[in-house]
Each structure stands twice: as structure tokens, then as C-alpha cells.
Design a protein around this motif. Structure first.
Motif, PDB file in Angstrom:
ATOM      1  N   GLN A   1       0.825  -1.206   0.000  1.00 20.98           N
ATOM      2  CA  GLN A   1       0.000   0.000   0.000  1.00 20.98           C
ATOM      3  C   GLN A   1       0.860   1.257   0.000  1.00 20.98           C
ATOM      4  N   TYR A   2       1.951   1.239   0.735  1.00 18.11           N
ATOM      5  CA  TYR A   2       2.846   2.396   0.768  1.00 18.11           C
ATOM      6  C   TYR A   2       3.429   2.668  -0.614  1.00 18.11           C
ATOM      7  N   ALA A   3       3.759   1.611  -1.338  1.00 21.60           N
ATOM      8  CA  ALA A   3       4.291   1.775  -2.689  1.00 21.60           C
ATOM      9  C   ALA A   3       3.243   2.348  -3.629  1.00 21.60           C
ATOM     10  N   SER A   4       1.966   2.065  -3.336  1.00 22.90           N
ATOM     11  CA  SER A   4       0.877   2.559  -4.169  1.00 22.90           C
ATOM     12  C   SER A   4       0.496   3.992  -3.827  1.00 22.90           C
ATOM     13  N   SER A   5       0.442   4.296  -2.532  1.00 20.23           N
ATOM     14  CA  SER A   5       0.062   5.626  -2.081  1.00 20.23           C
ATOM     15  C   SER A   5       0.505   5.821  -0.639  1.00 20.23           C
ATOM     16  N   THR A   6       1.074   6.991  -0.362  1.00 22.00           N
ATOM     17  CA  THR A   6       1.485   7.302   1.006  1.00 22.00           C
ATOM     18  C   THR A   6       0.446   8.154   1.731  1.00 22.00           C
ATOM     19  N   ASP A   7      -0.713   8.335   1.112  1.00 19.99           N
ATOM     20  CA  ASP A   7      -1.765   9.105   1.757  1.00 19.99           C
ATOM     21  C   ASP A   7      -2.085   8.510   3.125  1.00 19.99           C
ATOM     22  N   ALA A   8      -2.029   9.348   4.154  1.00 17.77           N
ATOM     23  CA  ALA A   8      -2.130   8.853   5.525  1.00 17.77           C
ATOM     24  C   ALA A   8      -3.462   8.169   5.803  1.00 17.77           C
TER      25      ALA A   8
END
Length: 312
Positions: A139-146
Motif C-alpha cells: 500500500q505504501y508503494a501505491s500511495s502514502t496518503d495517511a
């Protein structure tokens, strides 16, 4: 309320009900468990060599926490690929067969499916289960949105709880569940610039996991990886270590490696011949930017063993 105190509040709430007191280590011991065998499901943090190597320094020692627990009981634990009963596999996610580097690795659910299709739990079998790291990295690789990261990890915690319940419903009397360590404290997390978001997502995961298993106290023991590893990372000298900041290995992987990008050190490629110059790797906490050294793994295994002995 800070993440630390929120986390403590969740644990206290989970331990407040009589149904889960035993899961938090409060039961009265009537007999000592003598495990017939250990069966493990999970990701790279528990992989004892499914593809031939492990996500730590591959030094030929007992260097994965589940192995350390088994050895403490006088038992061994080897990968299914070598004829054993550990299904845990590097890069595995909880439900998705697409792993954290975009490849294919048997998910934790699929690992359990495979076991249940061919075997069943004996009365003195102990099951280990962990997960969540692959979901976090993917998920972090896809988006870092908190918000997105926290929501995805909250669902992942619930998903792991569902798999724990499957084990109990399938007859597992002793299930050891390892929570997710706070990867914001890893070298990757520290360097990411998103440590607070990663920490919040891990907290969501562990909180959702605890809430989803809070009625399984008769059979389930939760091991708080975030709590334990935070202590080790914050004060390595108190645990016989010297360095929780740097990594021991130099085994760079030109590919996607451990799920944090290409060209990164990958401990599954690390041996005693690929260590940073002049270091004593037995005193390091991290092998690479995500995975632990043998010493840190064994410390956690010893901690888990102590919790198990107190409970069972």
C-alpha cells in the motif's frame, strides 16, 4: 491522545474482558504445554527458508523467531518446501496472491487453505501466525496518503483476525499471534519522511487485530511485536545489542528486493560474506532496512517463548 497512549488504551481495553484475560497472559497455569509440533503461517518476518534463504543474515544458525521458540521447546521448525510445517513466505500478503513486489507469493489465507486441505491440528500442536508487513509495503508503494494507508491497514488487521479465527475453528487449541512491529522505527521508516503515517497505520492494524480476536482468549495468545521491538530499538544496549540505526548487510538487490524499491539491500541475499566492513553483525538490530538480524529475531523468539510458558 498520542499513538503510544492510544495503543496502550486499546490493549487495556482488550484485556479488560474476562473472555480475553488469558490471551493477555493472565491465566492460571494448570499444566505445562509440551508441543507435538509447530505449524507456522505468515510473511518474511517468519519465513524459515521457503525459497532456500531467510530474511536475515543467512549464517546457518537458528535465526527466525518461530524457530527460536520451537528450539526452546526442544523441537525444530523447517519450511514446507523442505518437508516441514512452516508455510510462512517472504512478501506474502494476507489475502492477495499478488505479493508486495508485484509478483506471486502464497497469501497467508492460501497458506492456511493449503494446510487444512491436507492436514489437521493435533491436540498439542502450536500454530504461529503473523502478517501485515506485505500489505503495508504494497500500500505504501501505491500511495502514502495517511488516511488511505491507515484504512487499508485497519482492514488488514481485521483480515488477519479472520485467519486466526479460522485456525481456532479448525481445531487449533494453541495459536500464537504476532502483531506487526512498528516499521516506522526501521531504517526504512526513519528515512521515509512518513514515519508518523507508518506508525499510525501499524497502530490501526494491531488495534483492529486485537479487537477481532478479543473473544478467542481460550486458544489465542497475542505477542506484542510493536511493544517489544520498540524497546529493543530504543535501547539496544539493554538487550546486548549496539546498533539499531544502521544495517548489517551489503547484499544489494538490483530488482524490487524487499518491497521498498530497486537497488536496496535485501537480507534474503545476505550471508556472512556480505556484511558491512568491520562490524559485528551479532550486535545489530537490523539486517536490512526492514528485516531483523538473527540476534533481534532470537530476542523476540525468547520473549514469545516466555509469554507462552507463562500462559500455557
Amino acid at each position: 491522545m498520542t499513538g503510544k497512549w492510544l495503543r496502550r488504551a486499546v490493549l487495556l481495553a482488550a484485556c479488560a474482558s474476562a473472555a480475553v484475560l488469558t490471551a493477555c497472559g493472565s491465566s492460571t497455569i494448570e499444566s505445562a504445554l509440551a508441543p507435538s509440533r509447530f505449524i507456522a503461517f505468515g510473511d518474511g518476518l517468519s519465513d524459515v527458508g521457503q525459497t532456500g534463504t531467510r530474511y536475515t543474515v543467512n549464517d546457518g544458525s537458528i535465526n527466525v523467531w518461530t524457530q527460536q521458540v520451537a528450539a526452546s521447546y526442544g523441537r525444530s521448525l523447517t519450511a514446507v518446501s523442505a518437508g516441514g510445517t512452516s508455510y510462512a513466505r517472504g512478501h506474502a500478503r494476507l489475502l492477495s496472491a499478488t505479493d508486495d513486489v508485484g509478483g506471486s507469493a502464497m497469501s497467508v489465507k492460501q497458506q492456511i487453505d493449503t494446510f487444512l486441505a491436507a492436514d489437521k491440528f493435533g491436540s498439542n500442536d502450536v500454530a504461529f501466525i503473523n502478517g501485515g508487513l506485505g500489505d503495508l509495503l504494497a500500500q505504501y508503494a501505491s500511495s502514502t496518503d495517511a488516511t488511505t494507508l491507515s484504512n487499508v491497514m485497519a482492514q488488514a488487521g481485521t483480515d488477519l483476525g479472520t485467519q486466526v479465527r479460522r485456525l481456532v475453528n479448525a481445531g487449533a487449541k494453541y495459536v500464537v499471534v504476532s502483531g506487526l512491529y512498528d516499521a516506522s522505527k526501521s531504517p526504512w521508516g526513519v528515512a521515509s519522511g512518513q514515519a508518523s503515517n507508518i506508525s499510525a497505520a501499524v497502530l490501526k492494524f494491531n488495534s483492529a487485530l486485537l479487537l477481532s480476536i478479543n473473544d478467542l482468549g481460550n486458544n489465542v495468545l497475542y505477542i506484542d511485536a510493536a511493544y517489544y521491538y520498540n524497546l529493543v530499538i530504543a535501547s539496544p544496549s539493554g538487550y546486548g545489542l549496539t546498533d539499531s540505526t544502521n544495517i548489517a548487510c551489503t547484499s544489494v538487490d538490483s530488482g524490487k528486493g524487499i518491497g521498498i524499491g530497486s537497488g536496496q539491500v535485501n537480507s534474503s541475499l545476505c550471508t556472512t560474506s556480505t556484511l558491512a566492513s568491520g562490524i559485528n553483525y551479532t550486535t545489530y538490530t537490523f539486517a536490512d532496512k526492514v528485516y531483523f538480524s538473527p540476534a533481534a529475531q532470537n530476542l523476540y523468539g525468547t520473549y514469545a517463548y516466555g509469554r507462552m510458558k507463562s500462559r500455557w
